[in-house]
Motif scaffolding. Structure first.
Motif, PDB file in Angstrom:
ATOM      1  N   PHE A   1      34.299  28.654  34.325  1.00  0.00           N
ATOM      2  CA  PHE A   1      35.243  29.435  33.527  1.00  0.00           C
ATOM      3  C   PHE A   1      36.291  30.034  34.459  1.00  0.00           C
ATOM      4  CE2 PHE A   1      31.615  29.715  30.522  1.00  0.00           C
ATOM      5  CZ  PHE A   1      32.260  29.261  29.377  1.00  0.00           C
ATOM      6  N   TYR A   2      37.553  30.004  34.022  1.00  0.00           N
ATOM      7  CA  TYR A   2      38.649  30.596  34.777  1.00  0.00           C
ATOM      8  C   TYR A   2      39.358  31.631  33.901  1.00  0.00           C
ATOM      9  CZ  TYR A   2      38.411  27.297  38.652  1.00  0.00           C
ATOM     10  OH  TYR A   2      38.003  26.588  39.752  1.00  0.00           O
ATOM     11  N   TRP A   3      39.748  32.739  34.523  1.00  0.00           N
ATOM     12  CA  TRP A   3      40.529  33.763  33.849  1.00  0.00           C
ATOM     13  C   TRP A   3      42.001  33.565  34.145  1.00  0.00           C
ATOM     14  CZ3 TRP A   3      38.746  37.248  30.404  1.00  0.00           C
ATOM     15  CH2 TRP A   3      37.381  37.531  30.380  1.00  0.00           C
ATOM     16  N   GLN A   4      42.825  33.791  33.131  1.00  0.00           N
ATOM     17  CA  GLN A   4      44.265  33.835  33.341  1.00  0.00           C
ATOM     18  C   GLN A   4      44.795  35.108  32.702  1.00  0.00           C
ATOM     19  OE1 GLN A   4      46.492  30.458  33.710  1.00  0.00           O
ATOM     20  NE2 GLN A   4      48.441  31.309  33.059  1.00  0.00           N
ATOM     21  N   HIS A   5      45.465  35.936  33.499  1.00  0.00           N
ATOM     22  CA  HIS A   5      46.085  37.165  33.021  1.00  0.00           C
ATOM     23  C   HIS A   5      47.592  36.983  33.125  1.00  0.00           C
ATOM     24  CE1 HIS A   5      46.884  41.754  33.748  1.00  0.00           C
ATOM     25  NE2 HIS A   5      47.444  41.302  32.641  1.00  0.00           N
ATOM     26  N   SER A   6      48.258  36.914  31.963  1.00  0.00           N
ATOM     27  CA  SER A   6      49.702  36.713  31.921  1.00  0.00           C
ATOM     28  C   SER A   6      50.368  37.979  31.380  1.00  0.00           C
ATOM     29  CB  SER A   6      50.068  35.523  31.025  1.00  0.00           C
ATOM     30  OG  SER A   6      49.426  34.344  31.485  1.00  0.00           O
TER      31      SER A   6
END
Length: 299
Positions: free
Chosen positions: A82-87
């Motif tokens: 799982f990867y997190w992306q915070h935009s």
């Protein structure tokens, strides 16, 4: 400690290196000089007692106002990981000349199992969407690891009063947030409505903002029920102090499942500074590795 001590008052009982002494004259309490020195001492003492990570961003920035800020936190499945992306997309209007870098930061203070086996640094993307005039920029890193990134964005020419910049910034990595329950052992749980949540993340306004919007998305493979994640607002210093129910009730909140993804969106006008606006959830346990003998046989 910051100790206010009147002139000629003995300080016996305090070690010479214990605390900071602010000496004052009782007859000059209402003078401009006393008030300026007293306020400066308190402010500098406060900043000295807090780390950059506790502040998230510098408290010194007063040269701009954020007209609108939106944050998207998305957990995505990539292979077996799982990867997190915070935009983030943000519009800032400058009220004064801005001759210093714009600081952007993202880190994970919560993981208890930080290892050196993942050397891939957080991916950082920065882009100017539109601006009042043409700006170039360059990024200088202060920290850049798999668990944290702090960088300075330097604009050319420097923005002046009346300028505005709308920019997009994103951070991507496996370790942006706590993913599994085992990573949250050092995090105090958040109590929301009598239920305790082991993980949380969100936005802490440290500059004035008119509107903020945050959205969290969890994939179907994460197996998170709707009741396992809740929006919350809380006072924040070195961690969660207390949940502010009145701010939760003031927010416009929407929770839904779209295409198998659990989505939680919250919008709020004039957010309180130094408060965290975010989502708390109950993460699943880390899946056990599958032994070769346990794998299904393809025929």
């Amino acid at each position: 400690m910051l100790i206010f001590k009147e002139e000629n008052v003995r300080s016996d009982g305090f070690l010479s290196n214990y605390g900071t002494h602010f000496v004052f004259d009782r007859t000059k309490l209402w003078t401009n000089d006393f008030l300026r020195r007293a306020i400066s001492s308190i402010h500098n003492f406060k900043l000295g007692a807090l780390s950059d990570h506790e502040l998230l961003l510098s408290q010194e920035v007063t040269e701009f106002i954020a007209q609108r800020v939106s944050h998207l936190y998305e957990l995505e499945r990539e292979g077996a990981e799982f990867y997190w992306q915070h935009s983030m997309q943000r519009t800032i209007d400058f009220t004064k000349n801005f001759n210093k870098p714009l600081k952007i930061s993202r880190w994970n203070d919560f993981s208890t199992d930080k290892t050196d086996d993942d050397q891939k640094s957080i991916e950082l993307t920065f882009e100017i969407i539109k601006s009042s005039k043409s700006f170039d920029f360059k990024i200088e890193y202060e920290e850049h690891t798999a668990y944290g990134v702090t960088a300075n964005v330097l604009f050319t020419p420097p923005p002046v009063a009346g300028d505005s910049i709308e920019y997009f910034c994103s951070f991507r990595g496996k370790h942006l947030c706590a993913t599994y329950l085992e990573e949250t052992k050092s995090i105090p749980e958040v109590d929301i409505g009598g239920r305790r949540y082991a993980a949380f993340d969100g936005v802490i306004p440290v500059n004035r903002a008119k509107d903020i919007e945050i959205q969290f998305r969890f994939p179907r493979e994460y197996r998170l029920a709707e009741s396992d994640a809740q929006f919350f607002v809380a006072s924040f210093s070195q961690g969660i102090d207390y949940v502010v129910q009145s701010e939760i009730e003031r927010a416009h909140i929407q929770k839904e499942v779209v295409g198998g993804k659990l989505s939680i969106t919250a919008r709020i006008t004039s957010p309180l500074m130094r408060h965290v606006y975010g989502v708390a959830w109950v993460p699943p346990g880390r899946p056990k590795a599958t032994a070769e003998s346990d794998k299904p046989i393809k025929i």
